[in-house]
Design an enzyme around this catalytic site. Structure first.
Site, short mmCIF file in Angstrom:
data_model
loop_
_atom_site.label_atom_id
_atom_site.label_comp_id
_atom_site.label_asym_id
_atom_site.label_seq_id
_atom_site.Cartn_x
_atom_site.Cartn_y
_atom_site.Cartn_z
CB CYS A 67 5.98 2.57 -1.38
SG CYS A 67 5.02 3.76 -0.44
CG ASN A 68 4.63 3.00 3.51
OD1 ASN A 68 3.68 2.23 3.59
ND2 ASN A 68 4.48 4.30 3.31
#
Length: 465
Positions: A46-47
Site C-alpha cells: 500500500c505504500n
C-alpha cells in the site's frame, strides 16, 4: 550475476503515484525473456513498489534497469521521466540490506508492522509461479523472511502488534468512542461495519475486528468471492452481494475499503444512499488505488481516514526495540553476504576441478589403452584421484577465503594466468570413464571409494572442500 533493486516508496512519493507505479509492474514478467534481466521479484504494497532483479553481470545492470523502467512506464501510463525519477536504484549489498529492513517493518509507515513480512513472502511466491524468480532471488527473499520472523519474535516490535489496519481502527475508535477500554469495546460490539474486498488486507482487517469484539460485520466483493472468504474465516461475518450492499452502506457506522479494484464509491452515490441517516459514518480507505472518492470527506457526518492519515498518526517505535531490531538485521545481512560470497567461489572451484579432471581423464585413456581395464590400471586411477584431491584441497579453501574477503577476482585472474581458465556460469563437470568396478579399495587410506561420476556444481564444490 549482479543483484539490484528499484525502490519507490511513501518516503519520497505521494501514494497516488505509488499506486500508478504499482499498476505498471504487471509488465515486468513479460519483458524478462527478451531483456538483460535474468529474473525479478515485484514487491508492491500500500505504500511502496520495489523490483528486485538480477542481471548477468555488473556491466548489464544499467541496461536491465532501463528495460524494467520502460516496462513500468508502458504499464502505468506515466511519463518516462516520472517513472525514471520515482525509482531509486540500489545495488549489491545495499539492495540486500534494504529488503531485510523492509521485510522487518523498519521502513514501513507504521514502524514494526507485521503485515509486510507476509507481503514479502507472497511476492516471492508470485514470482515463482510466473517463473521470474532466479535461485539468487529465492535465497534473498527466503533470508529476508527469516530475518523478519526473528525481529518479530525477539523484539517488542512484534509483540506491539501495530499495523496499518490496527492504527486505522484505533483512529476510528477515537472518533466514535470514549477514552476507556470499556467504551471502545462497546463501540465495536455495537457498530455496523462493512468491509469491501477479500484480499490479504481484508483478511487482516476481519481478524482485527474479531479481536476487538466486532459483532456486526458484512463483507462485500464485486468479484463474488465474499461468501468463500467469510467461510474460510469462521463464518462469523456476513457475505453481502447484489442490492444488499446498498442497504449495508446506508446503515454502516464504519465502512472499510480494502479492494483496490477499478470501482470506487463516489461521493454523490454515498450521499444518496445515506440520505436521511443521522448516525456518523467513518470511512477507512486502505486501498492503494482508493476505493472511495476523496470528496467523501466533504459530506456532512462523514469522516474519511486514508493511508496518508494512518501514516501521520502512526506511533513512533520504541527506541530500544528499534535498536535491537537493527542489530538483528545487521547480523542477518552480514551472514547472507558472507554466505553469498562463499557460494560465488563455486564457479571458480568447479572450473579448476573440471580442468584437473580433464587432465586426469587424458592420462587414464593412455593407461587403459596400454594396459586395458586391469587391476593395475585401477590402482593407477585411484592413486591419481587421491593425488588430485590432495592438490585441490588448499586451492579450494583459498577460493572460499578470498571470495569472503571480496578478492575472488584475484583468484580467477590467477586461474587465467596459470591454467588459461576462464570462469563462467557453473556447469556440471563431466564424469570420468572408469573400469566397470563401482568401488575399489584404497590401500592408502583403508576406505572404499566410489567411482567418479557427474555432480551438480554446488555438490561437486562441497565434495572436494
Amino acid at each position: 550475476m549482479a543483484l539490484f533493486s528499484l525502490v519507490a516508496s511513501h518516503t519520497d512519493l505521494d501514494l497516488d503515484t505509488v499506486a500508478q507505479l504499482s499498476n505498471g509492474t504487471g509488465e515486468v514478467a513479460s519483458v524478462i525473456p527478451e531483456s538483460s534481466v535474468s529474473g525479478a521479484v515485484v514487491l508492491a504494497t500500500c505504500n511502496r513498489v520495489e523490483i528486485y532483479a538480477e542481471a548477468p553481470d555488473d556491466r548489464s545492470v544499467e541496461q536491465a534497469r532501463a528495460e524494467l523502467l520502460e516496462a513500468v512506464t508502458r504499464g502505468s501510463g506515466l511519463a518516462p521521466a516520472t517513472v525514471e525519477s520515482s525509482f531509486k536504484v540500489l545495488t549489491g549489498d545495499s539492495a540486500v540490506r534494504h529488503l531485510f529492513e523492509v521485510g522487518s517493518g523498519l521502513k514501513s509507515a507504521v514502524v514494526g508492522e507485521r503485515e509486510i513480512a507476509g507481503q514479502v513472502r507472497r511476492a516471492l511466491g508470485t514470482a515463482q509461479e510466473t517463473g521470474t524468480a532466479t535461485g539468487t532471488l529465492v535465497k534473498l527473499f527466503e533470508s529476508a523472511t527469516r530475518t523478519a520472523k526473528d525481529v518479530g519474535t525477539r523484539t517488542a516490535l512484534g509483540s506491539a502488534g501495530r499495523s496499518i489496519v490496527s492504527v486505522a481502527l484505533d483512529l476510528t475508535a477515537d472518533l466514535h468512542a470514549g477514552v476507556s477500554d470499556a467504551e471502545t469495546r462497546a463501540f465495536w460490539e455495537q457498530a455496523n461495519i462493512l468491509v469491501i474486498g477479500t484480499g490479504s488486507y481484508a483478511g487482516t482487517t476481519l481478524a482485527q475486528l474479531a479481536d476487538r469484539g466486532a459483532a456486526h460485520v458484512g463483507v462485500h466483493s464485486a468479484s463474488g468471492r465474499a461468501e468463500a472468504f467469510v467461510a474460510d474465516r469462521g463464518g462469523w461475518a456476513m457475505a453481502l452481494g447484489g442490492e444488499k450492499i446498498h442497504g449495508a452502506i446506508a446503515e454502516a457506522d464504519v465502512l472499510i475499503g480494502c479492494s483496490g479494484g477499478d470501482r470506487r464509491l463516489e461521493a454523490e452515490t454515498l450521499r444518496r444512499l445515506r440520505e436521511g441517516v443521522e448516525s456518523r459514518l467513518t470511512v477507512l480507505d486502505l486501498a492503494l488505488s482508493h476505493d472511495f472518492d476523496p470528496a467523501i470527506a466533504d459530506l456532512p457526518g462523514v469522516d474519511l481516514i486514508t493511508l496518508e492519515s494512518v501514516k501521520m498518526a502512526a506511533p513512533e517505535g520504541q527506541q530500544e526495540s528499534l535498536v535491537e531490531a537493527s542489530r538483528l538485521v545487521d547480523g542477518a545481512v552480514a551472514g547472507y553476504v558472507q554466505e553469498r560470497k562463499s557460494r560465488s567461489a563455486n564457479e571458480a572451484i568447479v572450473a579448476l576441478r573440471k580442468h584437473t579432471q580433464q587432465v586426469l581423464e587424458s592420462e587414464m585413456e593412455r593407461v587403459r589403452g596400454k594396459h586395458g581395464c586391469t587391476a593395475a590400471a585401477e590402482e593407477v586411477e585411484f592413486a591419481l584421484r587421491r593425488m588430485v584431491r590432495q592438490m585441490l584441497h588448499e586451492p579450494t579453501i583459498r577460493a572460499k577465503e578470498m571470495a569472503a574477503e571480496g578478492r575472488l577476482e584475484e583468484y580467477e585472474h590467477a586461474l587465467s594466468v596459470l591454467f588459461g581458465l576462464e570462469v563462467s556460469a557453473p556447469v556440471a563437470p563431466a564424469g570420468l570413464e572408469s573400469c566397470p568396478a563401482d568401488v575399489a579399495p584404497d590401500a592408502t587410506v583403508g576406505a572404499v571409494k566410489p567411482a567418479a561420476g557427474t555432480l551438480e556444481p554446488a555438490a561437486e564444490a562441497a565434495r572436494i572442500a
